[in-house]
Design an enzyme around this catalytic site. Sequence first.
Site, PDB file in Angstrom:
ATOM      1  N   ALA A  66      -1.621   6.689  -8.106  1.00 18.96           N
ATOM      2  CA  ALA A  66      -2.401   7.819  -8.624  1.00 18.96           C
ATOM      3  C   ALA A  66      -1.554   9.069  -8.425  1.00 18.96           C
ATOM      4  O   ALA A  66      -0.679   9.105  -7.556  1.00 18.96           O
ATOM      5  CB  ALA A  66      -3.711   7.925  -7.861  1.00 18.96           C
ATOM      6  N   GLY A 112      -2.413   3.118  -7.016  1.00 22.39           N
ATOM      7  CA  GLY A 112      -3.155   2.936  -8.267  1.00 22.39           C
ATOM      8  C   GLY A 112      -2.417   2.069  -9.276  1.00 22.39           C
ATOM      9  O   GLY A 112      -3.040   1.460 -10.144  1.00 22.39           O
ATOM     10  N   GLU A 115      -3.211  -1.347  -8.194  1.00 13.23           N
ATOM     11  CA  GLU A 115      -4.635  -1.542  -8.499  1.00 13.23           C
ATOM     12  C   GLU A 115      -4.846  -1.768  -9.999  1.00 13.23           C
ATOM     13  O   GLU A 115      -5.674  -2.586 -10.399  1.00 13.23           O
ATOM     14  CB  GLU A 115      -5.435  -0.336  -7.993  1.00 13.23           C
ATOM     15  CG  GLU A 115      -5.491  -0.317  -6.458  1.00 13.23           C
ATOM     16  CD  GLU A 115      -6.047   0.971  -5.895  1.00 13.23           C
ATOM     17  OE1 GLU A 115      -5.552   2.047  -6.287  1.00 13.23           O
ATOM     18  OE2 GLU A 115      -6.978   0.908  -5.068  1.00 13.23           O
ATOM     19  N   GLU A 135      -1.445   3.745   0.490  1.00 10.67           N
ATOM     20  CA  GLU A 135      -2.400   4.843   0.702  1.00 10.67           C
ATOM     21  C   GLU A 135      -2.559   5.261   2.156  1.00 10.67           C
ATOM     22  O   GLU A 135      -2.666   6.453   2.457  1.00 10.67           O
ATOM     23  CB  GLU A 135      -3.781   4.462   0.123  1.00 10.67           C
ATOM     24  CG  GLU A 135      -3.860   4.579  -1.388  1.00 10.67           C
ATOM     25  CD  GLU A 135      -3.419   3.337  -2.131  1.00 10.67           C
ATOM     26  OE1 GLU A 135      -2.762   2.463  -1.516  1.00 10.67           O
ATOM     27  OE2 GLU A 135      -3.728   3.230  -3.323  1.00 10.67           O
TER      28      GLU A 135
HETATM   29  N1  COA Z   1       2.121  10.957  -7.716  1.00 12.15           N
HETATM   30  C1  COA Z   1       2.708  12.045  -8.234  1.00 12.15           C
HETATM   31  N2  COA Z   1       4.034  12.122  -8.474  1.00 12.15           N
HETATM   32  C2  COA Z   1       4.763  11.027  -8.202  1.00 12.15           C
HETATM   33  C3  COA Z   1       4.205   9.852  -7.663  1.00 12.15           C
HETATM   34  C4  COA Z   1       2.821   9.850  -7.437  1.00 12.15           C
HETATM   35  N3  COA Z   1       2.174   8.772  -6.967  1.00 12.15           N
HETATM   36  N4  COA Z   1       5.206   8.951  -7.459  1.00 12.15           N
HETATM   37  C5  COA Z   1       6.334   9.535  -7.877  1.00 12.15           C
HETATM   38  N5  COA Z   1       6.073  10.785  -8.312  1.00 12.15           N
HETATM   39  C6  COA Z   1       7.026  11.774  -8.831  1.00 12.15           C
HETATM   40  C7  COA Z   1       7.829  12.418  -7.715  1.00 12.15           C
HETATM   41  O1  COA Z   1       7.091  13.484  -7.126  1.00 12.15           O
HETATM   42  C8  COA Z   1       9.045  12.902  -8.485  1.00 12.15           C
HETATM   43  O2  COA Z   1       8.685  14.060  -9.210  1.00 12.15           O
HETATM   44  P1  COA Z   1       9.650  15.368  -9.191  1.00 12.15           P
HETATM   45  O3  COA Z   1      10.956  14.874  -9.767  1.00 12.15           O
HETATM   46  O4  COA Z   1       8.948  16.340 -10.048  1.00 12.15           O
HETATM   47  O5  COA Z   1       9.775  15.752  -7.760  1.00 12.15           O
HETATM   48  C9  COA Z   1       9.258  11.795  -9.510  1.00 12.15           C
HETATM   49  O6  COA Z   1       7.992  11.124  -9.634  1.00 12.15           O
HETATM   50  C10 COA Z   1      10.305  10.786  -9.091  1.00 12.15           C
HETATM   51  O7  COA Z   1       9.934  10.273  -7.816  1.00 12.15           O
HETATM   52  P2  COA Z   1      10.932  10.260  -6.552  1.00 12.15           P
HETATM   53  O8  COA Z   1      10.066  10.230  -5.330  1.00 12.15           O
HETATM   54  O9  COA Z   1      11.912  11.359  -6.676  1.00 12.15           O
HETATM   55  O10 COA Z   1      11.662   8.873  -6.784  1.00 12.15           O
HETATM   56  P3  COA Z   1      12.348   7.952  -5.663  1.00 12.15           P
HETATM   57  O11 COA Z   1      13.099   6.924  -6.396  1.00 12.15           O
HETATM   58  O12 COA Z   1      13.037   8.776  -4.666  1.00 12.15           O
HETATM   59  O13 COA Z   1      11.098   7.244  -4.892  1.00 12.15           O
HETATM   60  C11 COA Z   1       8.964   6.118  -4.779  1.00 12.15           C
HETATM   61  C12 COA Z   1      10.258   6.350  -5.591  1.00 12.15           C
HETATM   62  C13 COA Z   1       8.028   5.286  -5.652  1.00 12.15           C
HETATM   63  C14 COA Z   1       9.297   5.369  -3.500  1.00 12.15           C
HETATM   64  C15 COA Z   1       8.324   7.470  -4.441  1.00 12.15           C
HETATM   65  O14 COA Z   1       8.230   8.228  -5.623  1.00 12.15           O
HETATM   66  C16 COA Z   1       6.960   7.372  -3.836  1.00 12.15           C
HETATM   67  O15 COA Z   1       6.824   7.048  -2.675  1.00 12.15           O
HETATM   68  N6  COA Z   1       5.890   7.693  -4.635  1.00 12.15           N
HETATM   69  C17 COA Z   1       4.545   7.714  -4.155  1.00 12.15           C
HETATM   70  C18 COA Z   1       4.013   6.300  -3.978  1.00 12.15           C
HETATM   71  C19 COA Z   1       2.594   6.341  -3.454  1.00 12.15           C
HETATM   72  O16 COA Z   1       2.346   6.720  -2.324  1.00 12.15           O
HETATM   73  N7  COA Z   1       1.647   5.918  -4.291  1.00 12.15           N
HETATM   74  C20 COA Z   1       0.280   5.848  -3.932  1.00 12.15           C
HETATM   75  C21 COA Z   1      -0.427   7.067  -4.339  1.00 12.15           C
HETATM   76  S1  COA Z   1      -2.152   6.982  -3.934  1.00 12.15           S
END
Ligand code: COA
Length: 258
Positions: A66, A112, A115, A135
């Site tokens: 999400a 999400g 999910e 989460e």
């Molecule tokens: N919500 C909002 N933005 C998200 C996102 C999320 N769940 N997951 C990734 N993004 C965005 C990042 O903020 C980044 O945006 P920016 O370039 O404007 O800063 C872009 O997507 C790329 O992500 P980034 O984190 O730079 O990539 P990465 O390869 O370093 O890491 C992940 C990849 C998936 C490990 C990392 O993005 C992450 O941990 N995301 C969240 C996962 C999460 O907790 N999901 C559950 C949410 S309830």
Amino acid sequence: MKFENILVNTNDRVTTITINRPSKLNALNILTIKELNIALDNLSNDESCKIIIITGSGNKAFVAGADISEFYKFSKDQAYELSAGGQSKLFDFIENYPKPIIAAINGYALGGGLELAMACHIRIASDNTLMGLPEVSLGVTPGYGGTQRLPQLVGKGIAMELILSANMINVERAERVGLLNHITSQENLISFSTDLAKKIISNSSSAIAASIKCVNSNFKDGENGYLTEINEFSNCFQSEDFIEGTNAFIKKRKANFK
Ligand code: COA
């Protein structure tokens, strides 16, 4: 209809919906959920669509969760609406959808995103995929059905471990525990998913819809899945597909479902 965050493309009765926010790793914001709901609603009455494949754009993420940037300042009431609205508009809607929906998971399926994949009827992933429910690392529980669907797919013990640790797992483990139906390469993901989709839609659409209902019935409060099956089984006997399917067998020819 023109959407901002999704692409919808139907080819030979197979519709592919691509979640298209690659710069945000296809994170599910409220608009994307709304657009998915509208697209699926339209497709439910579209005779040219018999099956749906949901995938993510780019080669890094299916859906990385999400959209955290959208909800991180929400109040309790807004969070309730986010979870309840999302579950009914998208996750439950997909699970109970009468046409089969395959998740073609092309990378991160987190929060999400996992999910969403779990709400789909079948999950196929490319070998670069990592899956998890992170989460609790954000101080929140899963909110789009993850605490319910993960134990249904993998059992309570593994689900507890994945949810409480917030660990990501690779595709080999995901397939081993029952979270994935198949693993393939990134380049073959859509063709592999389409081949399975075509096999599925060579069968009776009405019997497929009824079977989805029967399987889901086992997981619904107050429903007796065996009774649902008896009702759906007997209803099939009134269908054109049943006449065609059984007659084709008796006459030793291939069934031609309308
Ligand atoms: N919500 C909002 N933005 C998200 C996102 C999320 N769940 N997951 C990734 N993004 C965005 C990042 O903020 C980044 O945006 P920016 O370039 O404007 O800063 C872009 O997507 C790329 O992500 P980034 O984190 O730079 O990539 P990465 O390869 O370093 O890491 C992940 C990849 C998936 C490990 C990392 O993005 C992450 O941990 N995301 C969240 C996962 C999460 O907790 N999901 C559950 C949410 S309830």
